[in-house]
Design an enzyme around this catalytic site. Structure first.
Site, PDB file in Angstrom:
ATOM      1  N   SER A  62      27.932  42.412  -7.343  1.00 59.25           N
ATOM      2  CA  SER A  62      26.973  41.306  -7.437  1.00 59.25           C
ATOM      3  C   SER A  62      25.580  41.885  -7.252  1.00 59.25           C
ATOM      4  O   SER A  62      25.427  42.972  -6.680  1.00 59.25           O
ATOM      5  CB  SER A  62      27.243  40.310  -6.302  1.00 59.25           C
ATOM      6  OG  SER A  62      26.171  39.393  -6.187  1.00 59.25           O
ATOM      7  N   TYR A  81      29.403  37.713   2.485  1.00 60.73           N
ATOM      8  CA  TYR A  81      29.477  38.023   1.045  1.00 60.73           C
ATOM      9  C   TYR A  81      28.618  39.251   0.730  1.00 60.73           C
ATOM     10  O   TYR A  81      29.075  40.190   0.076  1.00 60.73           O
ATOM     11  CB  TYR A  81      29.004  36.806   0.247  1.00 60.73           C
ATOM     12  CG  TYR A  81      29.078  36.950  -1.262  1.00 60.73           C
ATOM     13  CD1 TYR A  81      30.290  36.845  -1.931  1.00 60.73           C
ATOM     14  CD2 TYR A  81      27.931  37.154  -2.023  1.00 60.73           C
ATOM     15  CE1 TYR A  81      30.364  36.957  -3.319  1.00 60.73           C
ATOM     16  CE2 TYR A  81      27.989  37.271  -3.406  1.00 60.73           C
ATOM     17  CZ  TYR A  81      29.206  37.174  -4.052  1.00 60.73           C
ATOM     18  OH  TYR A  81      29.272  37.271  -5.428  1.00 60.73           O
TER      19      TYR A  81
END
Ligand code: NAD
Length: 256
Positions: free
Chosen positions: A144, A157
């Site tokens: 990401s 995350y």
């Protein structure tokens, strides 16, 4: 002849979203694909339908990648079904929204065990398979932009994705002498079910789009194209890199 003719690819978390787009793209380019998700639901059926439409072979493994014995079994099953495994795409991932001071142990474990531990041990299982059989494959991780960019309220995350960056870099060094390549794609904001909340809020969406140089969200196919490139021989001299697929979100310049 597609770039993946005769190849077998395992894509985790491929019942929907980016994983589905990767499975379909690989199939279009000639691969047999193994798709995976925790549940066998209508999303799985739709991915199977889209892959079969290309004429490619598909096999579904229902499994939770956060368990070490499970990911080893996934590699074994893939090889049993298609005779070999050439490409691993570590795509499955989850995020849980909470201010840092409210993150529970359960939430932390869920995010880290799926996003990081899952990719770590599935990659290990794949590498051992290659070493034991004297074959060479390629690994692509879907991390990401948050392997680099802060994302308030998503600290676990970000920790998982930041760690994926270092696992990838380390493995590029360790596996390079065996000609096993490993790279990350770092998507920005992509139109998938993981962003359902954001997609339902036009004001938030507008602000976000103003911070994206290309002024639009990405589509799952935008990511799949770059994953396919990295998994193909077109990228045979690429390892240890993160490719941003973010429309210019990460290094966007905002007028002061
Ligand atoms: P999604 O929610 O649409 O799909 C996630 C997939 O992972 C589903 O198929 C789900 O079944 C599967 N999955 C979840 N937990 C699993 C587990 N324990 N075992 C096996 N499968 C599991 O998400 P998406 O947006 O397509 O995201 C895919 C990846 O891309 C994730 O790693 C995510 O962090 C990353 N990513 C997404 C975006 C975005 O904007 N959508 C941006 C950056 C990175």
């Amino acid at each position: 002849m597609g770039r993946f003719s005769g190849k077998v690819a395992l894509i985790t978390g491929s019942s929907k979203g980016i994983g589905r787009a990767i499975a379909v793209r690989f199939a279009q380019e000639g691969a047999s694909v193994i798709i995976n998700s925790r549940n066998n639901d209508e999303h799985v059926a739709e991915t199977i339908r889209q892959v079969e439409e290309t004429g490619a072979k598909v096999h579904f493994i229902k499994s939770d990648i956060s368990k070490v014995d499970v990911v080893y079994a996934m590699v074994k099953e893939s090889v049993e079904v298609f005779g070999k495994l050439d490409i691993l795409v570590n795509n499955a991932g989850v995020e849980i929204n909470a201010p840092f001071w409210e993150v529970t142990e359960k939430d932390y474990d869920t995010v880290m065990n799926i996003n990081l531990k899952g990719m770590f041990f599935l990659t290990q299982a794949f590498v051992r398979y290659m070493m034991e059989n004297n074959v060479v494959g390629v690994i692509v991780n879907n991390s990401s932009v948050h392997e680099e960019l802060p994302f308030p309220n998503f600290t676990a995350y970000c920790a998982s994705k930041g760690a994926m960056q270092m696992v990838m870099r380390n493995l590029a060094v360790e596996l390079g002498p065996m000609n096993i390549r490993i790279n990350n794609v770092a998507p920005g904001a992509i139109r998938t079910p993981i962003n359902a909340d954001l997609l339902s809020k036009p004001e938030l969406l507008g602000t976000l789009q103003n911070n994206i140089s290309l002024r639009r969200l990405g589509e799952p196919e935008d990511v799949a194209g770059v994953v396919a490139f990295l998994a193909s021989d077109d990228a045979k001299y690429v390892t240890g890199s993160t490719y941003y697929v973010d429309g210019g979100l990460t290094f966007h310049y905002t007028e002061q």
